[in-house]
Design an enzyme around this catalytic site. Sequence first.
Site, PDB file in Angstrom:
ATOM      1  N   LYS A 177     -52.845  22.058 -10.977  1.00  0.00           N
ATOM      2  CA  LYS A 177     -53.616  21.358 -12.027  1.00  0.00           C
ATOM      3  C   LYS A 177     -54.167  20.070 -11.400  1.00  0.00           C
ATOM      4  CE  LYS A 177     -53.775  18.484 -15.016  1.00  0.00           C
ATOM      5  NZ  LYS A 177     -54.834  17.447 -15.003  1.00  0.00           N
ATOM      6  N   CYS A 286     -52.729   5.181  -2.814  1.00  0.00           N
ATOM      7  CA  CYS A 286     -51.351   4.902  -3.232  1.00  0.00           C
ATOM      8  C   CYS A 286     -50.657   3.949  -2.264  1.00  0.00           C
ATOM      9  CB  CYS A 286     -50.575   6.203  -3.343  1.00  0.00           C
ATOM     10  SG  CYS A 286     -50.714   7.206  -1.868  1.00  0.00           S
ATOM     11  N   GLU A 385     -49.332  -2.247  -9.557  1.00  0.00           N
ATOM     12  CA  GLU A 385     -50.421  -1.554  -8.867  1.00  0.00           C
ATOM     13  C   GLU A 385     -51.719  -1.683  -9.681  1.00  0.00           C
ATOM     14  OE1 GLU A 385     -50.261   2.805  -8.900  1.00  0.00           O
ATOM     15  OE2 GLU A 385     -50.654   2.761  -6.748  1.00  0.00           O
TER      16      GLU A 385
HETATM   17  P1  NAD Z   1     -51.973   9.995 -13.341  1.00  0.00           P
HETATM   18  O1  NAD Z   1     -50.503   9.879 -13.345  1.00  0.00           O
HETATM   19  O2  NAD Z   1     -52.748   9.421 -14.437  1.00  0.00           O
HETATM   20  O3  NAD Z   1     -52.427  11.539 -13.245  1.00  0.00           O
HETATM   21  C1  NAD Z   1     -51.975  12.388 -12.218  1.00  0.00           C
HETATM   22  C2  NAD Z   1     -52.051  13.815 -12.710  1.00  0.00           C
HETATM   23  O4  NAD Z   1     -51.107  13.984 -13.762  1.00  0.00           O
HETATM   24  C3  NAD Z   1     -53.398  14.232 -13.280  1.00  0.00           C
HETATM   25  O5  NAD Z   1     -53.684  15.558 -12.879  1.00  0.00           O
HETATM   26  C4  NAD Z   1     -53.159  14.160 -14.772  1.00  0.00           C
HETATM   27  O6  NAD Z   1     -53.999  15.009 -15.524  1.00  0.00           O
HETATM   28  C5  NAD Z   1     -51.728  14.625 -14.861  1.00  0.00           C
HETATM   29  N1  NAD Z   1     -51.027  14.243 -16.091  1.00  0.00           N
HETATM   30  C6  NAD Z   1     -51.283  13.210 -16.939  1.00  0.00           C
HETATM   31  N2  NAD Z   1     -50.395  13.202 -17.967  1.00  0.00           N
HETATM   32  C7  NAD Z   1     -49.549  14.231 -17.749  1.00  0.00           C
HETATM   33  C8  NAD Z   1     -48.414  14.727 -18.437  1.00  0.00           C
HETATM   34  N3  NAD Z   1     -47.975  14.160 -19.571  1.00  0.00           N
HETATM   35  N4  NAD Z   1     -47.759  15.786 -17.914  1.00  0.00           N
HETATM   36  C9  NAD Z   1     -48.163  16.356 -16.765  1.00  0.00           C
HETATM   37  N5  NAD Z   1     -49.258  15.947 -16.089  1.00  0.00           N
HETATM   38  C10 NAD Z   1     -49.937  14.894 -16.560  1.00  0.00           C
HETATM   39  O7  NAD Z   1     -52.438   9.398 -11.921  1.00  0.00           O
HETATM   40  P2  NAD Z   1     -53.929   9.221 -11.400  1.00  0.00           P
HETATM   41  O8  NAD Z   1     -54.550   8.092 -12.141  1.00  0.00           O
HETATM   42  O9  NAD Z   1     -54.609  10.536 -11.365  1.00  0.00           O
HETATM   43  O10 NAD Z   1     -53.661   8.793  -9.891  1.00  0.00           O
HETATM   44  C11 NAD Z   1     -53.399   7.511  -9.514  1.00  0.00           C
HETATM   45  C12 NAD Z   1     -51.919   7.324  -9.235  1.00  0.00           C
HETATM   46  O11 NAD Z   1     -51.500   8.271  -8.269  1.00  0.00           O
HETATM   47  C13 NAD Z   1     -51.613   5.964  -8.644  1.00  0.00           C
HETATM   48  O12 NAD Z   1     -50.465   5.422  -9.241  1.00  0.00           O
HETATM   49  C14 NAD Z   1     -51.352   6.288  -7.175  1.00  0.00           C
HETATM   50  O13 NAD Z   1     -50.556   5.342  -6.521  1.00  0.00           O
HETATM   51  C15 NAD Z   1     -50.735   7.621  -7.255  1.00  0.00           C
HETATM   52  N6  NAD Z   1     -50.877   8.355  -5.978  1.00  0.00           N
HETATM   53  C16 NAD Z   1     -49.771   8.504  -5.189  1.00  0.00           C
HETATM   54  C17 NAD Z   1     -49.887   9.162  -3.963  1.00  0.00           C
HETATM   55  C18 NAD Z   1     -48.691   9.317  -3.049  1.00  0.00           C
HETATM   56  O14 NAD Z   1     -48.777  10.086  -2.096  1.00  0.00           O
HETATM   57  N7  NAD Z   1     -47.593   8.640  -3.290  1.00  0.00           N
HETATM   58  C19 NAD Z   1     -51.122   9.665  -3.555  1.00  0.00           C
HETATM   59  C20 NAD Z   1     -52.221   9.494  -4.394  1.00  0.00           C
HETATM   60  C21 NAD Z   1     -52.081   8.841  -5.615  1.00  0.00           C
END
Ligand code: NAD
Length: 491
Positions: A177, A286, A385
């Site tokens: 997803k 991230c 962040e």
């Molecule tokens: P997000 O948590 O908003 O969304 C991530 C994913 O989760 C999306 O596909 C979203 O649709 C899904 N999602 C949202 N609500 C959900 C739920 N209740 N249940 C299951 N899935 C759900 O994050 P984002 O805004 O897409 O990404 C940014 C974040 O990702 C930042 O905090 C960043 O630091 C982190 N990130 C971490 C890494 C790493 O390797 N550690 C890499 C990239 C991004």
Amino acid sequence: MQTKLFIDGKWVEPAKGGTLDVIDPATEEVFHKIAAATADDVDLAVKAARRAFDEGPWPRMSGAERARYLRAIADKVIEKKDYLARLEVRDNGKPLPEAAWDMDDVAGCFQFYANLAEEQDNHPEENIPLGDPRFTSKVVKEPLGVVGAITPWNYPLLMSTWKVAPALAAGCTMVLKPSELASLTTLELGVIAEEVGLPPGVLNIVTGLGQEAGSPLSEHPLVDKLAFTGSVATGRKVMIAGAQDIKNVSLELGGKSPFVVFADSDVEEAVEWIMFGIFWNQGQVCSATSRVLIEESAYETILARLVEETRKIRIGNGLEEGTLLGPIVSRSQYDKVLAAIERARSEGAKVATGGTRPQGLDKGYFVEPTVLTDMPEDAWVWKEEIFGPVVCVKPFKTEDEAIRMANDSKYGLAAAVMSKDLARAERVARAFRAGIVWINCSQPTFTDAPWGGYKQSGIGRELGRWGFENYLEVKQVTSFASDQPWGWYIK
Ligand code: NAD
């Protein structure tokens, strides 16, 4: 460009027929629509992955056979590199050379895990020496099962690949997803899967909102493992959902990573790596080193050069040649970044440069690259962040103080140190409580090396052989090999 869901090897309409707009963040133009999956679609996809795992050829074929598919996927990514990179720019906003680099990494990641899948054939089991000569024991590693993978929008295809390549190499099947904010290149992975003849159900892709598609995936009882990358807040929900039936859960979450710069550093190199650490991908990284700590005696000099160079960054549409900073991914992220800067001001931070929308760009979610100083250590902006092109800079007096300030965070994803004194750099690197540490640089990432965080930045590691182990179960097979009876009940 795909508009449907990829389930069981076919492109299908979502059960409820919903769609989501795809917006180009540089122009605010709606240029496409993707399917909005709901729980019924997720259920179909998970059942397809379950059948492919329980009855299909994928987990049963040799690593070498799986490697052939992975290499074919890598070849297709290279063949379509320009198309995929341009699509990524329109969907996510990043400058084209960055997107092109991502595509090379995507292809490299599939090749890397193809090699590991083959290696697995040569080392299928490991003998365990036991203290008791009546027994022999070995460990065999087996594919973990059906994976539910949920990914973010900042490196859309690359973050999907970090999960798909090792999971498929290990023999798992999966439902992926992607983020609703940038799904297009991940859908192209479905097209490629079809083109290389991946068996149906091995890779299923459902686009949609987190609440409507991500949540049912993380709760689905037929999913064995959840592999999540995203924010801490969502990671927590995914972990809670996985806890209901004790799924294997790995989480790659956010960070507020420090970069400690000692006064013996070359000023130009320090400024270059500070900028690469925070402005690459508009700071939507991230591991971005968003807290910079500069030794007091060099603070004014490095800060002045940082501000000077930051003002020169060319901002614009990622497709325009020479652009170094594109737009933020979406209207809501753009609003969040500007609100964070306002909050920083209200907490006493000074804006050394940036802090607003760039002049002359009336459309698009553009934010100036921003350098903040003078915030108190307990300020929200120093702790949380932002996920945008905003760096916080503070001075420090001693090595101990720098380490204390660097580690004073609920996150522990990455950290960086710069010094010409390599013994000191090594000492500080060891003292950081973070999963990824850079010496004399910030951000370069390699498929071979483990990736993941300490503390609230996550659980588990992606990439390298650690990423492969993520998708394998460990089975102990112990044999009674004595010619003497066991003799407990029957003497
Ligand atoms: P997000 O948590 O908003 O969304 C991530 C994913 O989760 C999306 O596909 C979203 O649709 C899904 N999602 C949202 N609500 C959900 C739920 N209740 N249940 C299951 N899935 C759900 O994050 P984002 O805004 O897409 O990404 C940014 C974040 O990702 C930042 O905090 C960043 O630091 C982190 N990130 C971490 C890494 C790493 O390797 N550690 C890499 C990239 C991004």
